[in-house]
Scaffold this active site. Structure first.
Site, PDB file in Angstrom:
ATOM      1  N   ALA A 117       1.337  -1.346  -0.081  1.00 13.78           N
ATOM      2  CA  ALA A 117      -0.194  -0.231  -0.256  1.00 13.78           C
ATOM      3  C   ALA A 117       0.975   1.333  -0.013  1.00 13.78           C
ATOM      4  O   ALA A 117       0.131   1.738  -0.489  1.00 13.78           O
ATOM      5  CB  ALA A 117      -0.611  -0.140   1.441  1.00 13.78           C
ATOM      6  N   GLY A 118       1.777   1.275   0.169  1.00 16.60           N
ATOM      7  CA  GLY A 118       2.932   2.360   0.409  1.00 16.60           C
ATOM      8  C   GLY A 118       3.192   3.092  -0.860  1.00 16.60           C
ATOM      9  O   GLY A 118       3.170   2.571  -2.053  1.00 16.60           O
TER      10      GLY A 118
ATOM     11  N   ARG B 153      10.436   7.197  -2.761  1.00 13.34           N
ATOM     12  CA  ARG B 153      11.780   7.895  -3.768  1.00 13.34           C
ATOM     13  C   ARG B 153      12.121   6.936  -5.313  1.00 13.34           C
ATOM     14  O   ARG B 153      12.862   7.182  -5.581  1.00 13.34           O
ATOM     15  CB  ARG B 153      12.648   6.952  -3.109  1.00 13.34           C
ATOM     16  CG  ARG B 153      12.855   7.967  -1.524  1.00 13.34           C
ATOM     17  CD  ARG B 153      13.500   7.248  -0.543  1.00 13.34           C
ATOM     18  NE  ARG B 153      12.949   6.287  -0.097  1.00 13.34           N
ATOM     19  CZ  ARG B 153      13.554   5.630   0.804  1.00 13.34           C
ATOM     20  NH1 ARG B 153      15.395   4.995   1.041  1.00 13.34           N
ATOM     21  NH2 ARG B 153      13.088   4.503   2.131  1.00 13.34           N
TER      22      ARG B 153
ATOM     23  N   GLN C 268      -6.170  -0.625   1.594  1.00 12.68           N
ATOM     24  CA  GLN C 268      -6.024   0.668   2.814  1.00 12.68           C
ATOM     25  C   GLN C 268      -6.114   1.509   2.732  1.00 12.68           C
ATOM     26  O   GLN C 268      -4.851   2.064   2.072  1.00 12.68           O
ATOM     27  CB  GLN C 268      -4.729  -0.575   3.543  1.00 12.68           C
ATOM     28  CG  GLN C 268      -4.064   0.310   4.790  1.00 12.68           C
ATOM     29  CD  GLN C 268      -2.426  -0.038   4.993  1.00 12.68           C
ATOM     30  OE1 GLN C 268      -2.143   0.198   3.772  1.00 12.68           O
ATOM     31  NE2 GLN C 268      -2.648   0.154   6.469  1.00 12.68           N
TER      32      GLN C 268
ATOM     33  N   THR D 137       2.916  -0.607   8.452  1.00 13.35           N
ATOM     34  CA  THR D 137       2.772  -2.436   8.855  1.00 13.35           C
ATOM     35  C   THR D 137       1.738  -3.024   9.525  1.00 13.35           C
ATOM     36  O   THR D 137       1.594  -4.122   8.680  1.00 13.35           O
ATOM     37  CB  THR D 137       4.253  -3.141   8.216  1.00 13.35           C
ATOM     38  OG1 THR D 137       5.038  -2.238   9.363  1.00 13.35           O
ATOM     39  CG2 THR D 137       4.843  -1.995   7.189  1.00 13.35           C
TER      40      THR D 137
ATOM     41  N   LYS E 144       3.758 -10.550 -40.537  1.00 14.93           N
ATOM     42  CA  LYS E 144       2.879  -9.919 -39.475  1.00 14.93           C
ATOM     43  C   LYS E 144       1.814 -10.781 -39.588  1.00 14.93           C
ATOM     44  O   LYS E 144       1.217 -10.922 -41.023  1.00 14.93           O
ATOM     45  CB  LYS E 144       2.789  -8.273 -39.082  1.00 14.93           C
ATOM     46  CG  LYS E 144       1.247  -8.426 -37.909  1.00 14.93           C
ATOM     47  CD  LYS E 144       0.507  -7.275 -38.583  1.00 14.93           C
ATOM     48  CE  LYS E 144      -0.456  -8.098 -39.718  1.00 14.93           C
ATOM     49  NZ  LYS E 144      -1.914  -7.070 -39.798  1.00 14.93           N
TER      50      LYS E 144
ATOM     51  N   SER F 121      10.454 -10.728 -57.740  1.00 11.95           N
ATOM     52  CA  SER F 121      10.945  -9.621 -57.386  1.00 11.95           C
ATOM     53  C   SER F 121      10.048  -8.281 -57.546  1.00 11.95           C
ATOM     54  O   SER F 121       9.575  -7.980 -58.586  1.00 11.95           O
ATOM     55  CB  SER F 121      12.531  -9.456 -57.330  1.00 11.95           C
ATOM     56  OG  SER F 121      13.312 -10.438 -57.504  1.00 11.95           O
TER      57      SER F 121
END
Ligand code: UD1
Ligand code: CA
Length: 539
Positions: A17-18, A22, A82, A88, A369, A423
């Protein structure tokens, strides 16, 4: 895996939840990726190793993103919200309450047995360590087992405090520690196994009476000890395993460690990696023994490489399957199936839905593709193949384009067996070219070609004699033309004196061949336009 002392693991809880400030990111910290999984994905992978009956992820910051990732990687996992990050301990109480509520909703009793907990930011955590922890708790009958580590620099970690007999008495957070406690290098990993009942009771006694004003989960240890419960500590083999990732420097360090772990495992299992330092292999990649991976290569997602295949240098393969003995170099492949003995590259781009059957080739500067290329069929140079099915032993000449898009819709092409596409052919889809058919070089093919036919779809060539000398007088081209004309005239004079066919006649034959619909010499895929050469080229 060791047996967690016969006791099953009732629940696993991931704390996520933090905010992870940083990281300086709009992506929640636990969703940052390394070696093919998010941090959350790695931690869940380790916890799933103990086969918990329930798995809960506590979410908070970036809740929606974390929940949607959880739905993708572990649909049986349950997100518990939370709303405020009060610590914690608070997070675990919310999770345990949610688990009890879910049980009650099914008429089941409260969660009983072992609960394991891990933070979402320890991506190197191994299933073996979680298993050892749960096993120790089960075997010892203790109230809690802590995964601990001895680290060179304990700054930031909770310190493990023991009494004079060596028994764990509490965990002290960095901010709350005395000088003497800060000197302790034995630290809390934040990975725990608890007896569910003991945990539930202890959580009700948590306070916010500490430096950060939060409910600390580690405080549960002190509470349990004070009520006479025993705490087990399991020392992790390699402290790197529990290193928390809090910023992008630590993320890169964790990624490098994980990469080393992965490539080392593959080399020990019989894979040749020419340069492990420049080889990146995601966790879910499968490499069979005796495949060879050359430098600067990234093998991503669920890529698989079979025995005897050679991949690299300079490849990025995502979710791509490479068959036995295939060769892939300087290529970017995503969602491709490359058959046994097939060959790809250099400078080749294979996109989702590409399938090269046994011995097929996608050569230099070729893009594909949603294309199924039959056994031993070749697309050797400079071509685009999209939304196509190609039969066996067919050769697609250089610079062919499967014109699959009309600006609104995509259309399919079907090319038969033993076809020779000249070609620079534009195959305007939807189109079918029958078995054994040829197309003339430089054609725009807009109608189906029956088996065995030669399709010619191009303007007739017209040579305007003397144009350069007349319209570009004095140019180097005009001078070259003048030289050629006079030497041809001389040669003609000499030849007629000797009684052989003139050079001019020979040139006349070539120009007839280039314009004639019934002259197959015009169809070749290779630069000189000969079908024989195109077949030689395909080998
Ligand atoms: C925590 C431990 C510390 C341990 C370290 C190991 C606590 C108080 N401290 O410190 O003893 O050595 O991990 O890495 O537990 N989280 C929530 N809700 C919250 C607060 C945190 O879900 O209210 C989550 C975070 O997102 C994170 C995990 O819990 O994933 C740990 O929280 P964090 O703030 O990183 O704790 P540390 O200071 O690292
Ligand atoms: Ca942390």
């Amino acid at each position: 895996m060791t047996d967690p002392g016969e006791q099953r693991v009732a629940a696993a809880i991931v704390l996520a939840a933090g905010v992870g400030s940083r990281m300086k990111s709009t992506t929640p910290k636990v969703l940052h990726e390394l070696c093919g999984r998010t941090m959350l994905g790695h931690v869940i992978g380790a916890l799933r190793g103990v086969e918990p009956a329930q798995l809960v992820v506590v979410t908070g910051q970036g809740r929606e993103q974390v929940e949607s990732q959880l739905g993708e990687i572990d649909p049986l996992g349950v997100a518990v919200f939370q709303p405020v990050q009060n610590g914690t301990g608070h997070a675990v109480r919310i999770a345990l309450t949610a688990l009890d509520d879910m049980a009650a909703a099914h008429g089941a009793p409260q969660v009983d047995g072992i609960v394991v907990i891990a933070p979402g930011d320890t991506p190197l955590l191994s299933a073996a360590s979680v298993n050892a922890l749960a096993a120790r708790l089960g075997a010892s009958g203790a109230a809690a087992a802590l995964l601990i580590a001895r680290v060179p620099d304990p700054t930031g970690y909770g310190r493990i405090i023991r009494d004079e007999r060596g028994r764990v008495t509490k965990i002290v957070e960095q901010a709350d520690a005395t000088e003497a406690e800060r000197a302790v290098t034995e630290v809390n990993s934040s990975v725990y196994a608890f007896d569910a009942g003991k945990l539930r009771t202890a959580l009700t006694n948590l306070t916010t009476d500490n430096a950060q004003g939060e409910e600390y989960l580690p405080d549960v240890v002190r509470i349990l000890v004070s009520s006479g419960d025993a705490i087990e500590a399991v020392l992790v083999d390699d402290w790197h395993e529990i290193a928390g990732v809090n910023d992008r420097v630590q993320l890169a360090q964790a990624r490098a460690l994980l990469r080393d772990r992965i490539v080392t495992r593959h080399m020990r299992d019989g894979v040749t990696l020419i340069d492990p330092a420049t080889t990146w292999v995601d966790v879910d990649v499968v490499l069979e023994p005796d495949c060879v991976v050359l430098p600067n290569t990234m093998l991503l997602g669920h890529t698989q490489i079979a025995t005897g295949a050679r991949v690299g240098p300079n490849c990025e393969l995502r979710n791509t399957v490479v068959g036995a003995g295939a060769v892939v170099r300087d290529a970017t492949c995503d969602g491709a199936q490359i058959g046994p003995q097939a060959s790809v590259g250099p400078y080749t781009y294979l996109r989702p839905g590409t399938r090269l059957r046994r011995g097929a080739k996608a050569g230099g500067f070729v893009e594909m593709k949603n294309a199924d290329v039959g056994e031993d069929s070749k697309v050797p140079h400079l071509s685009y193949v999209g939304d196509a099915t190609i039969g066996e032993r067919t050769n697609i000449g250089a610079a062919t384009v499967f014109v699959n898009y009309d600006g609104v819709n995509k259309h399919n092409s079907v090319i038969g067996d033993d076809v020779r596409v000249g070609s620079d052919t534009m195959l305007v889809a939807p189109i079918t070219v029958g078995d054994g058919a040829y197309t003339a070089a430089g054609s725009v093919i807009v109608e189906d070609v029956p088996p065995g036919a030669l399709a010619v779809g191009r303007a007739h060539q017209r040579n305007v004699e003397g144009w350069v000398e007349k319209r570009r007088p004095g140019s180097s081209s005009a001078r070259a033309a003048a030289r050629a004309t006079s030497s041809a005239a001389e040669a003609a004079g000499a030849a007629s004196a000797a009684g052989v066919a003139s050079v001019a006649d020979a040139a006349g034959v070539a120009s007839a061949a280039a314009s004639g619909a019934d002259v197959p010499a015009a169809t070749g895929s290779d630069q000189n336009g000969s079908p024989d050469d195109s077949e030689g080229d395909a080998s």
